[in-house]
Design an enzyme around this catalytic site. Structure first.
Site, short mmCIF file in Angstrom:
data_model
loop_
_atom_site.label_atom_id
_atom_site.label_comp_id
_atom_site.label_asym_id
_atom_site.label_seq_id
_atom_site.Cartn_x
_atom_site.Cartn_y
_atom_site.Cartn_z
N GLY A 186 0.85 -1.20 0.00
CA GLY A 186 0.00 0.00 0.00
C GLY A 186 0.88 1.24 0.00
O GLY A 186 2.09 1.15 -0.25
N GLU A 239 -7.78 -4.27 -26.85
CA GLU A 239 -7.22 -5.37 -26.05
C GLU A 239 -6.05 -6.04 -26.77
O GLU A 239 -5.06 -6.40 -26.15
CB GLU A 239 -8.34 -6.38 -25.73
CG GLU A 239 -7.92 -7.58 -24.90
CD GLU A 239 -7.33 -7.23 -23.53
OE1 GLU A 239 -7.35 -6.06 -23.12
OE2 GLU A 239 -6.83 -8.16 -22.88
N HIS A 248 -7.33 10.47 -39.38
CA HIS A 248 -7.35 11.81 -38.78
C HIS A 248 -6.07 12.10 -38.00
O HIS A 248 -6.08 12.84 -37.03
CB HIS A 248 -8.58 11.95 -37.87
CG HIS A 248 -9.86 11.88 -38.64
ND1 HIS A 248 -10.27 12.87 -39.49
CD2 HIS A 248 -10.78 10.89 -38.73
CE1 HIS A 248 -11.42 12.52 -40.05
NE2 HIS A 248 -11.75 11.32 -39.61
#
Ligand code: G6P
Length: 609
Positions: free
Chosen positions: A102, A482, A505
Site C-alpha cells: 500500500g 485489447e 485523422h
C-alpha cells in the site's frame, strides 16, 4: 503489486515464506525479503531483483532458522528497488519488523515526527515509519500498539508485523489493501492472496478494513478498530493448488489461454436455464431494472476493455444508455450518477485501488453497484450490492486472458438479463444468443485447434517489429484495444489501437512501408468499411494481418495474412477473436525471449492509486 506472506507454527518458516512468495510473484515485484524470529532475535534477508536472489542468499530457505516469520515481494513506489528499500523494515532497536503493501500518504509528516523523537531512517520508503512508530508506541500490548500505529496512518496498507516480544505470534492489519488469514493445523498464515498458501490450507478468514489480527499457531484473534473481538466464519476456497501450477505449459499465460474453454463454460453454462438467465448473487428485481436509466461501467486495464465491449452489447440488447470509463478518470470527471444508475464494476482481482475508489464514489452518489469479479470475497465483491462472479479460477500471468474473456461473457449475460427483464429482445434472438454463449467454449477450442499454427508462423515473421497498429470498428475496435494492450505489455513492441475510421485523422501519417497493421474485420456489418481502411494503409506500404470471421477474395487480395476464425455468433464472436490476438501476442513475446508471465514494471493486482 507487493505481496505479503506470514507464517507461525511448528515448521521452519523460511521455506514456507519462500514458497508463498513464489506464488505471489505474479502480482509483480522488483525485490523481496523476509524476517524470521527465533530466540528473541529477528533475522532479516533482503535483496533487490528476482526471488531467485533471496533463495540464493537464504540457501533456499535453510536460513534463517525459526518457526515464525514474515516475507514480502516489493513493487517499488517510494525509492528504488534495492536491498535497503526492500521489506521487511526494522525498528531502531531491531525489536519490530514490518512488511507492507500500500502507500502511506502522510509518511513525510510521520518521518518528521519520529525524527524529532530520535529515530533515524535508512531507507527511502514510506513503510519504514511503521516500524519506528510500532517501537515508539509499544506498551507491552501489541494489538493496542498497532491500533495506535494505524490510527496515525493515512493511505492504504496491508501489514505483517513481527515483534521480538511475541515469540509465537505475529500481527496483521489492513485498510484498502488485500490480506487474508490462512487457517492450518497448529499453524496459521497471512497472505495477500490465497494462492500463496493454498498448498497448506484452503480455509481462510477474510480480514476487513480497520481490523487487526493476532496470529498464533493455535489461534487467530481478530479485533475491529475499537479493539472489540470480531467473530468470523472461515471461507473455504474452491481453488486447488494445481490451478496455480503450470502443469507442463511453458508459461502461465499459455496455460490460461488454454483454460478459457473451461472457464467460459463455468461462467456461462449454469446461468442459462430454461427459465431464463439466472444470475446468482444478483438480487435486482424486474421492477428495479425498469427504473435504471443509465449504466456506468467502470474498470481498469483489460477489464476496462471488456467494459468497452460490454457497452456495445448491453446497449444493443437492452437499449439502456451505457458509458464505460477508466476508473481513475471516472472519479475525477463529475460523473452523472443518480439512484437510477446501475454502476457495473469489473475487476478480476477485486482489489484494484482505482476501481474500488470508483465503486465507493458511485455508491456515494446513489448508484446500485453490480460487480463482475473473479476473486471470491475480494474487496470489490464485498462492497457491492450484487456480484456476478466469473469462474475463471486463479489467474497467475500478469497479462490477463481467461480473466478478460470471462468478464466479456459475464457482461453478455447481464445484457441478456436486462433485455429480457425489459422485454426488449424477441424470443428468437434471445435463444440464438443463449446458444452462441453456450457455444463459446467450443468456438475458443476451434481457435486453439485451427489457428494456432498460422499464428505461430506469423509471429515468427514479425516478432522483430518496432511498432504495430491495431484497427477495427464497433466491437472490433474494442478488440483492437485489447489486442494492442496484450502485445505491448508482454512483448514491449510499441502498439496502438485505433477506431479504423479514425486512423486517417492523424495516425495514418505514421504508416510507411513495412508498418505492421493488425486489422480486425470480424463484424460482417462493418466489413466493407473496414476493408476501405485496410486499403488506405495498404496503399501506403503497410503489412496487413487481418482477422475475420469469413474471408473473402477482396480481403485476401489486400492483406499479407488473413486469419479466418471459426463461425460463431454475431454478438459473441469477440471472445473467439480475442483468443487469436492473445496467441499472437504470446508467440511474438516468446520469439523475443520476453519474461511473459512477469513483464517488466507491471503488476497483476494494482493496489495503489
Ligand atoms: C493490471 C493488470 C491488468 C488488469 C488490470 C485491472 O493492470 O496487469 O491485466 O486488466 O490491472 O485488474 P483487475 O484485477 O481490476 O481486473
Amino acid at each position: 503489486m507487493c505481496g505479503i506472506v506470514g507464517y507461525t507454527g511448528r515448521r521452519q518458516a523460511a521455506p514456507i515464506l519462500l514458497e508463498g512468495l513464489s506464488k505471489l510473484e505474479y502480482r509483480g515485484y522488483d525485490s523481496s525479503g523476509m524476517a524470521v524470529l527465533s530466540g528473541g532475535n529477528i533475522t532479516m534477508y533482503k535483496s533487490g531483483g528476482r526471488l531467485s536472489e533471496l533463495k540464493r542468499i537464504t540457501d533456499n530457505g535453510s536460513r534463517p532458522a525459526g518457526t515464525i516469520g514474515i516475507g514480502h515481494t516489493r513493487w517499488a513506489t517510494h525509492g528504488a528497488p534495492n536491498d535497503v528499500n526492500s521489506h521487511p523494515h526494522i525498528s531502531k532497536s531491531g525489536k519490530f519488523a514490518v512488511v507492507h503493501n500500500g502507500i502511506i500518504e502522510n509518511y513525510l509528516d510521520l518521518k518528521l515526527f519520529l525524527t524529532e523523537k530520535g529515530f533515524s531512517f535508512v531507507s527511502e520508503t514510506d513503510t519504514e515509519v511503521i516500524a519506528h512508530l510500532t517501537e515508539y508506541y509499544y506498551n507491552g500490548d501489541m494489538v493496542e500498539t498497532l491500533r495506535k500505529v494505524v490510527n496515525k496512518l493515512n493511505g492504504s496498507y496491508a501489514l505483517g508485523v513481527l515483534s521480538c516480544y511475541s515469540p509465537e505470534t505475529f500481527y496483521a492489519a489492513r485498510k484498502d489493501s488485500p490480506l487474508v488469514v490462512g487457517l492450518g493445523e497448529r499453524e496459521n498464515f497471512i497472505a495477500s492472496d490465497m494462492p500463496a498458501v493454498l498448498s497448506s490450507t484452503r480455509r481462510f478468514l477474510l480480514m476487513d478494513d480497520g481490523e487487526i489480527a493476532a496470529v498464533s499457531p493455535d489461534s487467530v484473534l481478530i479485533y475491529n478498530a475499537n479493539r472489540e473481538p470480531v467473530e468470523k466464519t472461515p471461507f473455504i476456497a474452491e481453488w486447488d493448488i494445481s490451478a496455480a501450477e503450470k502443469n507442463g505449459f511453458p508459461h502461465f499465460m499459455l496455460k490460461e489461454i488454454f483454460e478459457q474453454p473451461h472457464a467460459l463454460d463455468a461462467t456461462v453454462r449454469t446461468r442459462i436455464t430454461d427459465g431464463g438467465i439466472i444470475l446468482d448473487n444478483i438480487a435486482l428485481t424486474d421492477e428495479q431494472i425498469a427504473r435504471i436509466d443509465r449504466i456506468c461501467i467502470v474498470a481498469c486495464g483489460s477489464a476496462y476493455h471488456a467494459g468497452v465491449l460490454g457497452k456495445y452489447f448491453i446497449e444493443k440488447l437492452s437499449r439502456i444508455p451505457v458509458e464505460t470509463d477508466v476508473a481513475s478518470e471516472f472519479r475525477y470527471r463529475s460523473p452523472i450518477v443518480t439512484d437510477r444508475t446501475l454502476a457495473v464494476i469489473i475487476s478480476q482481482s477485486g482489489e484494484t485501488a482505482d476501481t474500488l475508489a470508483a465503486l465507493r464514489q458511485a455508491r456515494k452518489l446513489g448508484a446500485r453497484i453490480l460487480s463482475v469479479v473473479n476473486v471470491v470475497g475480494s474487496s470489490v465483491a464485498r462492497e457491492s450490492d450484487d456480484v456476478l462472479y466469473t469462474r475463471a479460477g486463479p489467474e497467475i500471468a500478469v497479462a490477463t486472458t481467461k480473466g478478460y474473456t470471462t468478464q466479456v461473457a459475464a457482461l453478455m449475460l447481464i445484457g441478456l438479463k436486462l433485455a429480457q427483464a425489459l422485454d426488449r429482445i424477441d424470443e428468437k434472438d434471445y435463444k440464438r444468443i443463449c446458444n452462441d454463449l453456450i457455444g463459446l467454449p467450443e468456438a475458443v477450442n476451434k481457435v486453439l485447434e485451427n489457428n494456432i499454427q498460422q499464428l505461430q508462423f506469423i509471429a515468427s515473421k514479425y516478432y522483430s517489429a518496432d511498432d504495430a497498429y491495431f484497427i477495427g470498428r464497433g466491437a472490433d475496435y474494442a478488440l483492437a484495444l485489447e489486442g494492442a494492450l496484450k502485445l505491448k505489455e508482454i512483448s514491449y513492441i510499441h502498439a496502438e489501437s485505433y477506431a479504423a475510421g479514425e486512423l486517417k485523422h492523424g495516425t495514418i501519417s505514421l504508416i510507411e512501408k513495412g508498418s505492421l497493421v493488425v486489422a480486425i474485420a470480424c463484424d460482417d456489418r462493418l466489413f466493407g468499411k473496414t476493408l476501405s481502411n485496410i486499403k488506405e494503409v495498404k496503399s501506403r506500404g503497410a503489412t496487413v494481418i487481418a482477422l475475420c470471421s469469413d474471408s473473402s477474395d477482396a480481403l485476401r487480395a489486400e492483406c499479407d495474412h488473413v486469419i479466418e476464425l471459426p463461425q460463431c455468433g454475431a454478438e459473441t464472436y469477440p471472445v473467439a477473436a480475442v483468443t487469436a490476438l492473445q496467441l499472437f501476442a504470446y508467440y511474438i513475446a516468446s520469439a523475443r525471449g520476453c519474461d511473459i508471465d512477469k513483464p517488466r514494471n507491471l503488476a497483476k493486482s494494482v493496489t495503489v492509486e
